[in-house]
Design an enzyme around this catalytic site. Structure first.
Site, PDB file in Angstrom:
ATOM      1  N   THR A  17      -5.709 -84.875  53.759  1.00  0.00           N
ATOM      2  CA  THR A  17      -5.880 -86.143  53.043  1.00  0.00           C
ATOM      3  C   THR A  17      -5.082 -87.290  53.659  1.00  0.00           C
ATOM      4  O   THR A  17      -5.153 -88.415  53.191  1.00  0.00           O
ATOM      5  CB  THR A  17      -5.490 -85.977  51.555  1.00  0.00           C
ATOM      6  OG1 THR A  17      -4.174 -85.416  51.503  1.00  0.00           O
ATOM      7  CG2 THR A  17      -6.459 -85.039  50.843  1.00  0.00           C
ATOM      8  N   LYS A  43      -2.439 -80.840  46.237  1.00  0.00           N
ATOM      9  CA  LYS A  43      -3.712 -81.502  45.908  1.00  0.00           C
ATOM     10  C   LYS A  43      -4.865 -80.508  45.783  1.00  0.00           C
ATOM     11  O   LYS A  43      -6.039 -80.912  45.786  1.00  0.00           O
ATOM     12  CB  LYS A  43      -4.040 -82.574  46.953  1.00  0.00           C
ATOM     13  CG  LYS A  43      -3.058 -83.747  46.924  1.00  0.00           C
ATOM     14  CD  LYS A  43      -3.551 -84.922  47.739  1.00  0.00           C
ATOM     15  CE  LYS A  43      -2.535 -86.063  47.695  1.00  0.00           C
ATOM     16  NZ  LYS A  43      -2.854 -87.151  48.603  1.00  0.00           N
ATOM     17  N   GLU A 209       0.188 -81.298  85.525  1.00  0.00           N
ATOM     18  CA  GLU A 209       1.222 -82.321  85.711  1.00  0.00           C
ATOM     19  C   GLU A 209       2.425 -81.690  86.401  1.00  0.00           C
ATOM     20  O   GLU A 209       2.547 -80.474  86.442  1.00  0.00           O
ATOM     21  CB  GLU A 209       1.691 -82.849  84.338  1.00  0.00           C
ATOM     22  CG  GLU A 209       0.692 -83.709  83.617  1.00  0.00           C
ATOM     23  CD  GLU A 209       1.112 -83.993  82.177  1.00  0.00           C
ATOM     24  OE1 GLU A 209       2.286 -83.783  81.834  1.00  0.00           O
ATOM     25  OE2 GLU A 209       0.249 -84.420  81.403  1.00  0.00           O
ATOM     26  N   HIS A 247      22.867 -78.315  85.849  1.00  0.00           N
ATOM     27  CA  HIS A 247      22.038 -77.697  86.879  1.00  0.00           C
ATOM     28  C   HIS A 247      21.038 -76.691  86.343  1.00  0.00           C
ATOM     29  O   HIS A 247      20.200 -76.221  87.072  1.00  0.00           O
ATOM     30  CB  HIS A 247      22.928 -76.972  87.878  1.00  0.00           C
ATOM     31  CG  HIS A 247      23.975 -77.848  88.469  1.00  0.00           C
ATOM     32  ND1 HIS A 247      23.692 -78.798  89.407  1.00  0.00           N
ATOM     33  CD2 HIS A 247      25.295 -77.936  88.218  1.00  0.00           C
ATOM     34  CE1 HIS A 247      24.814 -79.426  89.732  1.00  0.00           C
ATOM     35  NE2 HIS A 247      25.805 -78.927  89.013  1.00  0.00           N
TER      36      HIS A 247
END
Lengths: 309, 388
Positions: A17, A43, A209, A247
């Site tokens: 919702t 709900k 990537e 590191h």
């Protein structure tokens, strides 16, 4: 055909919702997606977009037969929402939320090991089988049914590649976003396996990537197990070396982490690597035409065969 | 989010990790007072900046008298420290950590990281502690131990004993190592850290284990859960443009080229930078406006990109999914009108509400250079810089 989701998928939206979920659910319904209901705790019993709202995912599975979930809850609640979906027996879970704490995902991944479920994301634009089922935030208009599988980490770069392919008449069997986070659900190999087994996928576009070794692992797996051509691109050749403190990161990730190094390794493993992100569509076109020619001439197409330009 | 060494040690100490006695000082006078309070005959004065390699840059000094402590503090505070991990301009030091100097006999390395291959928290340990652990990992990978932690059981004692034995922390050192590793792991897990590093983990006075230097960084998506960690944030250590961008919900990283970039999505932002580079140009920055970018957010993106004096042209590349091209176009028009932009602006819009966006741009009568696709956009941006 397709992988992971199709016209028979029974989709539930978690966080149904909310404003974003509502907008994207409406878009998905227009695209033909069978959304059987939504979950918004508190709900339950109400109706939203003409569909039932449940308090729990378990109710959505029991009462509406949901088997796919799109998770649209905010990132701080997303790990709990994924665990709920897994526990309720949902098999395919798409997590849109961007910004889930990494250690939340470490625990989720441990939990899902003991269950039969596959997670896409977090931080994914979603999964789409054009004109059958869309669970995500991608603009449906750029996708069209076809025979090329697409798998990517980035959402908008996925749109870029798909728009280039579609413009040249190459549609998609399914387009899968695995998400840009360091700890994610399904990896490239999981998706390649599915595309490899799908009789209606002829080739795969793989968009990665900088960072991590997932793309190279996928190319290694494909070299051993896959005959369908793979067109690959890795974003980030011009990105600066990561600024870091200490590191430990460098030790764990090693030197094969740069975009250049990854593309070279993938090329050696037989992937058709695209160096210019504007040429992904053209390369798909070239590889598919080459494949058609070799099939016509009676030669078996060999994975990773050099393509003359 | 990174924090300082003195903050890391304060935090680790509260979890039970043994650290040297010490406190942070922001002036020569307070450095002297702290050294007197610590007592002893030998102290170490350590510059507090968010970068490693401080010893190589002269940021770590031994002192044999209170006067010498004050002298080193005076020399370090207020000056810029250049180390192998800082830019050539170095970083301004505002504080020093004063500690009692240690009588070190052996040095180890101990780190915790989120390993994206194992998809788990992973311990990294080595008997070769000190500065060159990265070199050890390259040349003698077998000397670097890795152990992934199963989140369902945490870090059990046996796993700590296994790691300790393999790096030679045996005898009376083993129970100390087990306790220390478990404390470090608890801290890492309970505060949503991304990286923790004790280097060196030292044996001092012959038989005591001590975290002589320590660094930690935390998950920016989780720090809101821990106000005490949020308070550790030091804005002086961050690029002011990047801090401002984060405040506007933009992800910005300054680079050194001349083409300013405004893009949605990290992957497309990188691909846009790659395309600019392929056409012979250089990106001035990475900037991801994210999803649902309002006109105001787009206008802010222009403002931040233009703060960089090297920017000669601006390329806006939006492939809208969750975004809306009409909102983006409104933002561009606002920016052009209010910011008196003189640089060429190249706009490529695609995806959700593309037609509406294009209409807003056309109606504005402003001098945009429109591009049809990624390649066209990158080429036009590079040409615009060359033609200046």
């Amino acid at each position: 055909m397709s992988v992971f989701i199709n016209k028979n998928s029974r989709v539930v939206y978690q966080g149904f919702t909310g404003q974003h979920a509502t907008f994207h659910a409406e878009e998905a319904i227009k695209h033909g997606t069978n959304i059987v209901g939504g979950v918004t705790p508190g709900k339950g019993g109400s109706v939203h977009l003409d569909r039932p709202v449940f308090d729990t995912v378990s109710d959505a599975v029991g009462q509406a037969g949901a088997d796919v979930s799109g998770i649209f809850v905010p990132p701080q609640f997303a790990a709990d929402a994924i665990l709920e979906a897994v526990e309720a027996g949902i098999k395919t879970i798409v997590v849109i939320a961007d910004g889930i704490p990494v250690q939340d995902m470490v625990r989720v991944k441990r939990y899902v090991l003991d269950h039969d479920a596959i997670i896409f994301g977090p931080n994914t634009a979603g999964v789409i089988t054009p004109e059958e089922c869309k669970v995500g935030i991608m603009p449906a208009s750029i996708y069209q049914p076809g025979r090329v599988g697409v798998v990517s980490r980035s959402g908008t770069l996925n749109y870029e590649a798909v728009a280039q392919m579609t413009a040249l008449g190459h549609g998609q069997s399914t387009s899968v976003g695995i998400g840009g986070d360091p700890i994610n659900g399904a990896n490239f190999v999981d998706v390649l396996k599915a595309f490899n087994e799908d009789p209606d996928t002829d080739a795969v576009v793989l968009i990665g990537e900088i960072g991590g070794g997932q793309e190279v692992d996928a190319a290694e797996w494909a070299k051993k197990h896959m005959d369908k051509p793979i067109i690959g691109f890795i974003a980030g050749v011009s990105a600066p070396a990561g600024r870091r403190m200490g590191h430990a990161g460098a030790i764990i990730s090693g030197e094969a982490d740069t975009a250049e190094a990854k593309m070279n390794l993938m090329e050696n493993l037989g992937v058709h690597v695209v160096r210019n992100p504007a040429e992904i569509g053209e390369t798909v076109d070239r590889v598919l035409k080459q494949k058609a020619t070799t099939v016509e001439s009676g030669r078996e197409p060999v994975h990773g065969e050099a393509v003359e330009s | 989010m990174n924090i300082h060494e003195y903050q890391t040690k304060e935090l680790l100490k509260s979890f039970g990790v043994p650290v040297p006695q010490g406190r942070v000082a922001d002036s020569e006078a307070s450095a002297g007072i702290i050294a007197e309070q610590i007592g002893g005959e030998r102290w170490v004065v350590k510059a507090q900046i968010h970068a490693g390699g401080r010893g190589k840059g002269g940021g770590v000094q031994l002192a044999d008298s209170i006067d010498e402590v004050r002298k080193h503090a005076d020399h370090i505070i207020g000056n810029r420290l250049i180390t192998p991990q800082t830019s050539a301009a170095g970083k301004l030091v505002q504080r020093v950590l004063i500690e009692s100097a240690q009588n070190i006999t052996r040095e180890f390395y101990l780190g915790l990281i989120i390993d994206r291959v194992a998809q788990r928290i992973t311990i990294i340990a080595s008997a070769s502690g000190g500065m060159d652990i990265e070199e050890v990992a390259k040349t003698n990978p077998e000397k670097v131990i890795r152990e992934a932690v199963d989140p369902s059981i945490g870090l059990p004692e046996f796993q700590c004993r296994k790691i300790a034995a393999r790096i030679g922390l045996t005898g009376s050192l083993m129970p100390q190592a087990v306790k220390l590793m478990q404390a470090l792991y608890r801290c890492f897990r309970d505060k949503d850290a991304l990286m923790a590093e004790i280097n060196p983990l030292a044996v001092v006075d012959g038989d005591k284990l001590l975290a002589v230097d320590a660094k930690m960084s935390f998950d920016g998506n989780a720090v809101h859960r821990y106000p005490e960690i949020t308070n550790y944030r030091d804005f002086d250590e961050e690029d002011p443009k990047e801090v401002e961008a984060t405040g506007h919900g933009l992800n910005y990283i300054a680079l050194e080229g001349s083409v300013g970039c405004i893009v949605n999505g990290a992957g497309l932002a990188m691909a846009t930078m790659d395309a600019i580079t392929l056409h012979g140009g250089n990106p001035a920055n990475f900037l991801d406006v994210g999803g649902g970018a309002s006109p105001k957010k787009i206008a802010n993106a222009f403002r931040i990109v233009r703060k960089d004096p090297n920017v000669k042209a601006i390329l806006l590349n939006i492939f809208a999914g969750i975004n809306r091209c009409d909102w983006v176009a409104e933002g561009v028009v606002q920016a052009m009108q209010k910011q008196a932009i003189s640089e060429p602006v190249i706009v490529r819009l695609s995806g959700t509400n593309y037609e509406l966006g294009q209409e807003i741009l056309n109606r504005s009568g402003l001098p945009f250079i429109t591009a049809t696709d990624l390649d066209d956009a990158a080429r036009k941006a590079v040409d615009a810089v060359h033609n200046l």
